[in-house]
Design an enzyme around this catalytic site. Structure first.
Site, PDB file in Angstrom:
ATOM      1  N   LYS A 178       0.848  -1.206   0.000  1.00 45.58           N
ATOM      2  CA  LYS A 178       0.000   0.000   0.000  1.00 45.58           C
ATOM      3  C   LYS A 178       0.879   1.249   0.000  1.00 45.58           C
ATOM      4  O   LYS A 178       1.562   1.543   0.982  1.00 45.58           O
ATOM      5  CB  LYS A 178      -0.914   0.059   1.222  1.00 45.58           C
ATOM      6  CG  LYS A 178      -1.978   1.154   1.026  1.00 45.58           C
ATOM      7  CD  LYS A 178      -2.645   1.612   2.290  1.00 45.58           C
ATOM      8  CE  LYS A 178      -1.958   2.758   2.965  1.00 45.58           C
ATOM      9  NZ  LYS A 178      -1.928   4.029   2.188  1.00 45.58           N
ATOM     10  N   GLU A 253      10.389   0.681   9.875  1.00 44.01           N
ATOM     11  CA  GLU A 253      11.368   1.742   9.596  1.00 44.01           C
ATOM     12  C   GLU A 253      10.653   3.046   9.906  1.00 44.01           C
ATOM     13  O   GLU A 253       9.758   3.440   9.173  1.00 44.01           O
ATOM     14  CB  GLU A 253      11.781   1.724   8.117  1.00 44.01           C
ATOM     15  CG  GLU A 253      12.391   0.435   7.645  1.00 44.01           C
ATOM     16  CD  GLU A 253      13.815   0.246   8.116  1.00 44.01           C
ATOM     17  OE1 GLU A 253      14.370   1.162   8.768  1.00 44.01           O
ATOM     18  OE2 GLU A 253      14.374  -0.818   7.842  1.00 44.01           O
ATOM     19  N   CYS A 287      13.755  10.343   6.359  1.00 45.82           N
ATOM     20  CA  CYS A 287      13.711   9.872   7.750  1.00 45.82           C
ATOM     21  C   CYS A 287      15.065   9.967   8.439  1.00 45.82           C
ATOM     22  O   CYS A 287      15.140  10.209   9.634  1.00 45.82           O
ATOM     23  CB  CYS A 287      13.227   8.434   7.769  1.00 45.82           C
ATOM     24  SG  CYS A 287      14.082   7.424   6.565  1.00 45.82           S
ATOM     25  N   GLU A 390      10.639  15.069  15.368  1.00 45.65           N
ATOM     26  CA  GLU A 390      10.868  15.031  13.932  1.00 45.65           C
ATOM     27  C   GLU A 390       9.964  16.046  13.247  1.00 45.65           C
ATOM     28  O   GLU A 390       8.750  16.018  13.414  1.00 45.65           O
ATOM     29  CB  GLU A 390      10.558  13.626  13.411  1.00 45.65           C
ATOM     30  CG  GLU A 390      10.838  13.487  11.951  1.00 45.65           C
ATOM     31  CD  GLU A 390      10.652  12.075  11.459  1.00 45.65           C
ATOM     32  OE1 GLU A 390       9.570  11.518  11.694  1.00 45.65           O
ATOM     33  OE2 GLU A 390      11.586  11.536  10.842  1.00 45.65           O
TER      34      GLU A 390
HETATM   35  P1  NAP Z   1       2.585   7.910   8.125  1.00 47.42           P
HETATM   36  O1  NAP Z   1       1.528   8.866   8.372  1.00 47.42           O
HETATM   37  O2  NAP Z   1       3.061   7.060   9.208  1.00 47.42           O
HETATM   38  O3  NAP Z   1       2.100   7.048   6.880  1.00 47.42           O
HETATM   39  C1  NAP Z   1       2.876   6.029   6.318  1.00 47.42           C
HETATM   40  C2  NAP Z   1       1.977   5.053   5.617  1.00 47.42           C
HETATM   41  O4  NAP Z   1       1.132   4.425   6.581  1.00 47.42           O
HETATM   42  C3  NAP Z   1       1.054   5.647   4.582  1.00 47.42           C
HETATM   43  O5  NAP Z   1       0.889   4.728   3.527  1.00 47.42           O
HETATM   44  C4  NAP Z   1      -0.243   5.806   5.353  1.00 47.42           C
HETATM   45  O6  NAP Z   1      -1.401   5.838   4.541  1.00 47.42           O
HETATM   46  C5  NAP Z   1      -0.221   4.567   6.193  1.00 47.42           C
HETATM   47  N1  NAP Z   1      -1.035   4.630   7.409  1.00 47.42           N
HETATM   48  C6  NAP Z   1      -1.447   5.726   8.104  1.00 47.42           C
HETATM   49  N2  NAP Z   1      -2.176   5.360   9.180  1.00 47.42           N
HETATM   50  C7  NAP Z   1      -2.245   4.002   9.156  1.00 47.42           C
HETATM   51  C8  NAP Z   1      -2.857   3.027   9.984  1.00 47.42           C
HETATM   52  N3  NAP Z   1      -3.561   3.368  11.067  1.00 47.42           N
HETATM   53  N4  NAP Z   1      -2.714   1.720   9.664  1.00 47.42           N
HETATM   54  C9  NAP Z   1      -2.007   1.341   8.580  1.00 47.42           C
HETATM   55  N5  NAP Z   1      -1.419   2.230   7.751  1.00 47.42           N
HETATM   56  C10 NAP Z   1      -1.515   3.532   8.029  1.00 47.42           C
HETATM   57  O7  NAP Z   1       3.914   8.594   7.577  1.00 47.42           O
HETATM   58  P2  NAP Z   1       4.064   9.634   6.400  1.00 47.42           P
HETATM   59  O8  NAP Z   1       3.496  10.899   6.891  1.00 47.42           O
HETATM   60  O9  NAP Z   1       3.566   9.081   5.150  1.00 47.42           O
HETATM   61  O10 NAP Z   1       5.659   9.693   6.285  1.00 47.42           O
HETATM   62  C11 NAP Z   1       6.444  10.437   7.134  1.00 47.42           C
HETATM   63  C12 NAP Z   1       7.033   9.594   8.250  1.00 47.42           C
HETATM   64  O11 NAP Z   1       7.651   8.421   7.761  1.00 47.42           O
HETATM   65  C13 NAP Z   1       8.109  10.312   8.993  1.00 47.42           C
HETATM   66  O12 NAP Z   1       7.907  10.174  10.368  1.00 47.42           O
HETATM   67  C14 NAP Z   1       9.400   9.624   8.559  1.00 47.42           C
HETATM   68  O13 NAP Z   1      10.451   9.677   9.448  1.00 47.42           O
HETATM   69  C15 NAP Z   1       8.954   8.249   8.315  1.00 47.42           C
HETATM   70  N6  NAP Z   1       9.827   7.584   7.343  1.00 47.42           N
HETATM   71  C16 NAP Z   1      10.711   6.649   7.782  1.00 47.42           C
HETATM   72  C17 NAP Z   1      11.555   6.010   6.891  1.00 47.42           C
HETATM   73  C18 NAP Z   1      12.540   4.970   7.345  1.00 47.42           C
HETATM   74  O14 NAP Z   1      13.076   4.246   6.513  1.00 47.42           O
HETATM   75  N7  NAP Z   1      12.803   4.831   8.618  1.00 47.42           N
HETATM   76  C19 NAP Z   1      11.475   6.301   5.543  1.00 47.42           C
HETATM   77  C20 NAP Z   1      10.565   7.260   5.118  1.00 47.42           C
HETATM   78  C21 NAP Z   1       9.732   7.888   6.046  1.00 47.42           C
HETATM   79  P3  NAP Z   1      -2.030   7.252   4.092  1.00 47.42           P
HETATM   80  O15 NAP Z   1      -1.045   7.856   3.175  1.00 47.42           O
HETATM   81  O16 NAP Z   1      -3.297   6.891   3.438  1.00 47.42           O
HETATM   82  O17 NAP Z   1      -2.199   8.054   5.358  1.00 47.42           O
END
Ligand code: NAP
Ligand code: MG
Length: 503
Positions: A178, A253, A287, A390
């Site tokens: 997804k 991650e 990230c 963050e």
């Molecule tokens: P996010 O809000 O956590 O969303 C990530 C993914 O999870 C999206 O596909 C989102 O779908 C989905 N999601 C949201 N709520 C969910 C739930 N309750 N159950 C299952 N899936 C759910 O993060 P983001 O805003 O997209 O990305 C930013 C964050 O990602 C930052 O905190 C960053 O540090 C972290 N990140 C970490 C890495 C790493 O490798 N460590 C890499 C990239 C990013 P929707 O888009 O539909 O909300």
């Protein structure tokens, strides 16, 4: 504007509800695609397709080299359409076309190729030397989990898709992915590639839709054997809870607040370049960005002026223009988050030494509400919220220190532990600092270089497990131990005498 459908069981299909959602180019706000909006029921359908493909289809029964050949075909087919993938990646997420052409698309291709190589070369059955119970012999088998799911964020949508599907497929799993709702296009385009190379139906499925429904199903569904998530720490916790119902293994991650330590013997010119690249690349929406620069007091003033001078020269504009260094952030709401943190920074430590606003003088047609200038706060105490939380935007906190021990202590004073940097001309000293940092990656005199061939992941609340490297393949495999007693004489079964009824 194009329509994009879900990719389930080898075919493009609409959502069962018939609903769609729009995706935009954040630079202009223009709608660039209408996407089928998966609900829980569509994730269930994709999971069931993957389950059938795993239980009854050819994929897990194929040899490693056979799977490798197919995965390399996927990489070839992406390369053949590299321009289209680059363009859509940059348009949909706001990252620059330079990043898409030199990092996103080659990075995804490289990940598929790396996992193809592992599928071809890593033995799935390994004889164990010696034996704890003579005269038995023993071997281990690396087997696929079965159905694996992956949920990915919007900052590197195409690379993240490859990081999830590459190892899953290499190990013989069948997968459901997804993408994030802001950036679903390039992941959905992968379906065409899978059709082109005749990947068996159900082996790789892609559902775009809200995390709270389509995403949750991928973590909670009992037909799923393993789930992998990249995104925020907050949602990562939720994924663990959902997966715990059926005790699924998870790899996570998550977020970061990485420290880039500039020692007093650093080459200041190079160190400034590494700090700026480490913080502002992709507007800090990375990230492992080095969003805390820890700078030795003896070089602090000179170093800060270098940073401020160069940050002002970063070119902000249309992400599709090759001359642009920084395009828009992924969305207006992300800019608003950055603005909230900058206000918090002003309240906590005073005005930033540069940036702190939306850019002026953008070309016509670009939406200023989607952009933000590289922003540096100086003299930040590590306890400040802008140094602890963050932000996921172009905001750097510069923090002074006096000794290496103090720098290590500040770097480690974080709930996160994803990455970090050490800038120094003394390799032994730099390694001593790097080795004491509690993070999954440290770059010495560099930043941001990630290769599919090297492990990546976090300590502490930055995650669980490792992607990439050989570790990345192992995360998608179960380990089975087989013990073989050759039978024969009762001397081989002395342990059975522990139960008198068995002899
Ligand atoms: P996010 O809000 O956590 O969303 C990530 C993914 O999870 C999206 O596909 C989102 O779908 C989905 N999601 C949201 N709520 C969910 C739930 N309750 N159950 C299952 N899936 C759910 O993060 P983001 O805003 O997209 O990305 C930013 C964050 O990602 C930052 O905190 C960053 O540090 C972290 N990140 C970490 C890495 C790493 O490798 N460590 C890499 C990239 C990013 P929707 O888009 O539909 O909300
Ligand atoms: Mg978009």
């Amino acid at each position: 504007m194009a329509d994009y459908q879900l990719f389930i069981d080898g075919e493009y299909v609409d959502a069962q509800s018939g609903e769609t959602f729009d995706t935009t180019d954040p630079a202009t706000g223009q709608v660039i695609g209408s996407i089928a909006k998966a609900g829980r029921e569509d994730s269930v359908k994709a999971i069931e397709a993957a389950r059938t493909a795993f239980d009854e289809g050819p994929w897990p029964k194929m040899s490693g080299p056979e799977r490798a050949a197919k995965i390399n075909q996927i990489a070839d087919a992406i390369e053949a359409k590299a321009d289209t993938f680059s363009e859509m990646e940059a348009r949909d997420g706001g990252g620059t076309i330079k990043k898409a052409m030199f990092a996103d698309v080659p990075g995804a291709v490289g990940a598929f190729r790396w996992f193809a190589k592992l599928a071809a070369e890593e033995a799935d059955e390994v004889e164990l030397p010696g034996t704890p119970f003579p005269p038995s012999s023993n071997y281990v088998r690396y087997e696929p989990h079965g159905v694996t799911t992956g949920i990915i964020p919007w900052n590197f949508p195409f690379i993240m898709a490859a990081w999830k599907l590459g190892p899953a497929l290499a190990a013989g799993n069948c997968a459901v992915l997804k993408p994030a709702s802001f950036t679903s296009i390039t992941a959905l385009m992968l379906g065409e590639v899978f059709q082109e190379v005749d990947l068996p139906p159900g082996v790789a499925n892609i559902v775009a839709g809200p995390g709270g429904t389509a995403g949750e199903e991928l973590a909670v569904n009992p037909l799923v054997d393993k789930t992998a998530f990249t995104g925020s720490t907050e949602v990562g916790r939720r994924i663990m809870q959902l997966a715990s119902g059926t005790v699924k293994p998870v790899t996570l991650e998550l977020g970061g607040k990485s420290a880039n330590i500039v020692l007093d013997d650093a080459d200041l010119d190079l160190a400034a370049a590494c700090v700026l690249w480490g913080t502002f690349f992709h507007n800090g929406q990375v990230c492992e960005s080095g969003t805390r620069a820890l700078v030795h007091k003896s070089i602090y003033d000179d170093f800060l002026s270098l940073l401020v001078d160069r940050a002002g020269k970063i070119v902000i504009g249309n992400q599709m223009d090759f001359e642009t260094d920084l395009g828009p952030l992924v969305s207006r709401s992300q800019v608003e988050t950055v603005e909230r943190y900058v206000q918090l920074g002003r309240d906590e430590v005073g005005d930033p030494v540069c940036g702190g606003q939306r850019p002026e003088g953008l070309a016509d047609g670009l939406d200023p509400a989607a952009f933000y200038t590289p922003t540096i706060f100086a003299g930040v105490p590590n306890s400040a919220k802008i140094a602890q939380e963050e932000i996921f935007g172009p905001v750097l906190s510069v923090i002074p220190f006096e000794t290496d021990d103090e720098a290590v202590a500040i770097a480690n004073d974080s709930i996160y532990g994803l990455a970090g940097g050490v800038q120094s001309t003394n390799p032994e000293r730099a390694k001593s600092v790097a080795n004491r940092m509690r993070t999954g990656t440290v770059w010495i005199n560099d930043y941001h270089l990630i290769s599919p061939e090297r492990p990546f992941g976090g300590y502490k609340q930055s995650g669980i497990g490792r992607e990439l490297g050989i570790n990345g393949l192992r995360a998608y495999q179960q380990v089975k131990h087989v013990h073989i007693n050759p039978g024969g004489t009762r001397d081989n079964y002395i342990h059975l005498s522990a139960l008198s009824g068995s002899i």
